[in-house]
Design a protein around this motif. Structure first.
Motif, PDB file in Angstrom:
ATOM      1  N   MET A   1       0.802  -1.283   0.095  1.00 48.73           N
ATOM      2  CA  MET A   1      -0.172  -0.083   0.034  1.00 48.73           C
ATOM      3  C   MET A   1       0.866   1.235   0.010  1.00 48.73           C
ATOM      4  SD  MET A   1      -3.253   0.707   2.365  1.00 48.73           S
ATOM      5  CE  MET A   1      -2.273   1.190   3.894  1.00 48.73           C
ATOM      6  N   ASN A   2       0.680   2.163  -0.959  1.00 45.69           N
ATOM      7  CA  ASN A   2       1.537   3.255  -1.162  1.00 45.69           C
ATOM      8  C   ASN A   2       0.882   4.642  -0.620  1.00 45.69           C
ATOM      9  OD1 ASN A   2       3.397   5.049  -1.785  1.00 45.69           O
ATOM     10  ND2 ASN A   2       2.978   5.101  -4.064  1.00 45.69           N
ATOM     11  N   LEU A   3       0.918   5.155   0.547  1.00 44.96           N
ATOM     12  CA  LEU A   3       0.382   6.156   1.286  1.00 44.96           C
ATOM     13  C   LEU A   3       1.524   7.215   1.665  1.00 44.96           C
ATOM     14  CD1 LEU A   3      -3.063   5.664   2.958  1.00 44.96           C
ATOM     15  CD2 LEU A   3      -2.432   7.097   0.744  1.00 44.96           C
TER      16      LEU A   3
ATOM     17  N   LEU B   1      -6.486  15.407   0.256  1.00 43.39           N
ATOM     18  CA  LEU B   1      -7.083  14.877  -1.224  1.00 43.39           C
ATOM     19  C   LEU B   1      -6.663  13.218  -1.323  1.00 43.39           C
ATOM     20  CD1 LEU B   1      -6.306  17.373  -3.618  1.00 43.39           C
ATOM     21  CD2 LEU B   1      -8.849  17.088  -2.687  1.00 43.39           C
ATOM     22  N   VAL B   2      -5.826  12.781  -0.377  1.00 45.63           N
ATOM     23  CA  VAL B   2      -5.456  11.177  -0.533  1.00 45.63           C
ATOM     24  C   VAL B   2      -5.625  10.690   0.713  1.00 45.63           C
ATOM     25  CG1 VAL B   2      -3.618   9.812  -1.470  1.00 45.63           C
ATOM     26  CG2 VAL B   2      -4.020  11.916  -2.393  1.00 45.63           C
ATOM     27  N   GLU B   3      -4.831  10.941   1.630  1.00 41.48           N
ATOM     28  CA  GLU B   3      -4.772  10.236   3.123  1.00 41.48           C
ATOM     29  C   GLU B   3      -6.197  10.491   3.600  1.00 41.48           C
ATOM     30  OE1 GLU B   3      -2.004   9.470   6.788  1.00 41.48           O
ATOM     31  OE2 GLU B   3      -1.364  11.160   5.317  1.00 41.48           O
ATOM     32  N   ARG B   4      -6.674  11.560   4.043  1.00 40.94           N
ATOM     33  CA  ARG B   4      -7.703  11.726   4.674  1.00 40.94           C
ATOM     34  C   ARG B   4      -8.758  11.539   3.819  1.00 40.94           C
ATOM     35  NH1 ARG B   4      -6.377  16.181   6.660  1.00 40.94           N
ATOM     36  NH2 ARG B   4      -7.111  17.791   5.561  1.00 40.94           N
ATOM     37  N   ASP B   5      -9.017  11.627   2.646  1.00 39.39           N
ATOM     38  CA  ASP B   5     -10.029  11.309   1.874  1.00 39.39           C
ATOM     39  C   ASP B   5     -10.139   9.799   1.580  1.00 39.39           C
ATOM     40  OD1 ASP B   5     -12.007  11.984  -0.313  1.00 39.39           O
ATOM     41  OD2 ASP B   5     -10.820  10.688  -1.576  1.00 39.39           O
TER      42      ASP B   5
ATOM     43  N   THR C   1      -3.951   5.744  -6.561  1.00 42.12           N
ATOM     44  CA  THR C   1      -4.036   6.922  -6.404  1.00 42.12           C
ATOM     45  C   THR C   1      -2.774   7.738  -6.665  1.00 42.12           C
ATOM     46  OG1 THR C   1      -5.845   7.028  -4.791  1.00 42.12           O
ATOM     47  CG2 THR C   1      -4.673   9.092  -5.086  1.00 42.12           C
ATOM     48  N   VAL C   2      -2.539   8.689  -7.477  1.00 41.05           N
ATOM     49  CA  VAL C   2      -1.485   9.661  -7.608  1.00 41.05           C
ATOM     50  C   VAL C   2      -1.621  11.118  -7.738  1.00 41.05           C
ATOM     51  CG1 VAL C   2       0.456  10.021  -9.221  1.00 41.05           C
ATOM     52  CG2 VAL C   2      -0.298   7.652  -9.262  1.00 41.05           C
TER      53      VAL C   2
ATOM     54  N   LYS D   1      -5.059  11.483  -9.917  1.00 38.70           N
ATOM     55  CA  LYS D   1      -5.322  10.386 -10.960  1.00 38.70           C
ATOM     56  C   LYS D   1      -5.723   9.064 -10.240  1.00 38.70           C
ATOM     57  CE  LYS D   1      -2.592  12.967 -14.305  1.00 38.70           C
ATOM     58  NZ  LYS D   1      -1.394  12.962 -15.472  1.00 38.70           N
ATOM     59  N   PHE D   2      -6.426   8.128 -10.915  1.00 41.25           N
ATOM     60  CA  PHE D   2      -6.362   6.841 -10.509  1.00 41.25           C
ATOM     61  C   PHE D   2      -6.127   5.784 -11.497  1.00 41.25           C
ATOM     62  CE2 PHE D   2      -9.214   9.482  -8.128  1.00 41.25           C
ATOM     63  CZ  PHE D   2      -9.483   8.946  -6.808  1.00 41.25           C
ATOM     64  N   ASP D   3      -5.373   4.771 -11.301  1.00 41.89           N
ATOM     65  CA  ASP D   3      -5.239   3.825 -12.258  1.00 41.89           C
ATOM     66  C   ASP D   3      -4.735   2.494 -11.356  1.00 41.89           C
ATOM     67  OD1 ASP D   3      -4.525   2.174 -14.093  1.00 41.89           O
ATOM     68  OD2 ASP D   3      -2.650   3.483 -14.880  1.00 41.89           O
TER      69      ASP D   3
END
Length: 303
Positions: free
Chosen positions: A1-3, A21-25, A98-99, A115-117
């Motif tokens: 897992m990449n956070l 936008l990433v971790e909390r979301d 997520t990027v 971005k999502f991939d």
């Protein structure tokens, strides 16, 4: 897992926007906790555009004219995902997909390219593809960055198809004019379906009957609840291939080997199918060995 936050400590603004936008979301979505991220939004003047997987601005729709409308869709999306996948699978899938590396800041305004991939593994086997991008408009209020609006569900990359369907139910009516006529009603014992729908569409998409089958033809799921989830996911994937989502479906036919499974199937169906629910016919029928349910769908392709 990449956070891991990609921005250095010497860049506190971008670090804060990434965390928001990433971790909390991701954590809020996994826990279905809007209160965790509610403070990250600017309510006044907020709006969100739904690109619907298209890179042509004339096809984009004002699906979320207010923060309240986005909140409702966000919560419904989180509930649907929780039915389809385990929390750790959702967390890992979103984190790995997520990027967010491109954030442009000008004074107290910022533009973030998220971005999502990737994929999320599902409970019944298989996976859900995540491949789209969102542009977030952020604003610094006091010492904190907040989300003021966005353009979501853009293709990733631009010019290519969007391969996910997790499009919010709130966009259904504005995207393709699917609505229950005023004055329409049905009996109190009716299930999760509309009695009648008015549909405006440029194109129709029809998928043949789908069941809880893996690519090798093996049956997935030992009971109707598990088979219903896999069946609807298979429907979703075929609709996505034609540029549609479950919110675009206006007609379904359901075949059950045993009508005693009606209530259990309805609970899964009601949770996964966006409003307004499609019109529907459900009957008992003999299906292939091992199958408990089969579903076919008609959809109106968004304009």
């Amino acid at each position: 897992m990449n956070l891991e936050n990609p921005f250095p400590a010497g860049d506190p603004d971008r670090r804060a926007i990434w965390e928001m936008l990433v971790e909390r979301d991701i954590e809020a979505f996994v826990k279905r906790s809007w209160s965790t991220v509610e403070g990250d939004f600017v309510a006044e003047g907020f709006f969100g555009l739904d690109a619907g997987g298209r890179d042509r601005p004339d096809a984009w729709r004002l699906t979320f004219p207010s923060l309240a409308s986005y909140r409702s869709a966000w919560l419904e999306q989180a509930e649907q995902m929780a039915l389809a996948a385990d929390p750790e699978a959702i967390r890992a899938g979103l984190a790995n997909a997520t990027v967010l590396r491109d954030i442009e800041i000008s004074g107290d305004a910022a533009l973030a390219h998220k971005k999502f991939d990737g994929t999320i593994g599902l409970k019944g086997g298989g996976s859900r593809s995540l491949r789209w991008q969102t542009l977030y408009y952020c604003r610094k209020v006091g010492a904190e960055w907040k989300i003021a609006g966005f353009v979501g569900y853009l293709p990733n990359p631009m010019g290519g198809p969007m391969e996910d369907t997790a499009e919010p139910a709130a966009g259904a009516r504005s995207r393709q004019g699917k609505q229950v006529p005023m004055g329409a009603s049905q009996h109190r014992t009716a299930g999760p379906y509309s009695p009648v729908l008015q549909v405006a569409a440029d194109e129709l998409v029809v998928i043949s009957g789908q069941a809880a089958l893996a690519h090798d033809g093996s049956v997935v799921g030992a009971d109707v609840v598990e088979q219903a989830r896999v069946t609807l996911e298979n429907c979703r994937l075929l609709l996505a291939a034609a540029g549609c989502g479950l919110s675009d479906v206006f007609k379904t036919n359901v075949y059950l080997t045993d009508l005693n499974d009606w209530q259990a199937f309805n609970e899964v169906y009601a949770a996964l199918m966006p409003e307004p629910k499609p019109v529907r016919t459900a009957v008992q029928a003999a299906l292939l060995p091992g199958l408990l349910v089969e579903v076919e769908m008609w959809a109106a392709k968004p304009r």
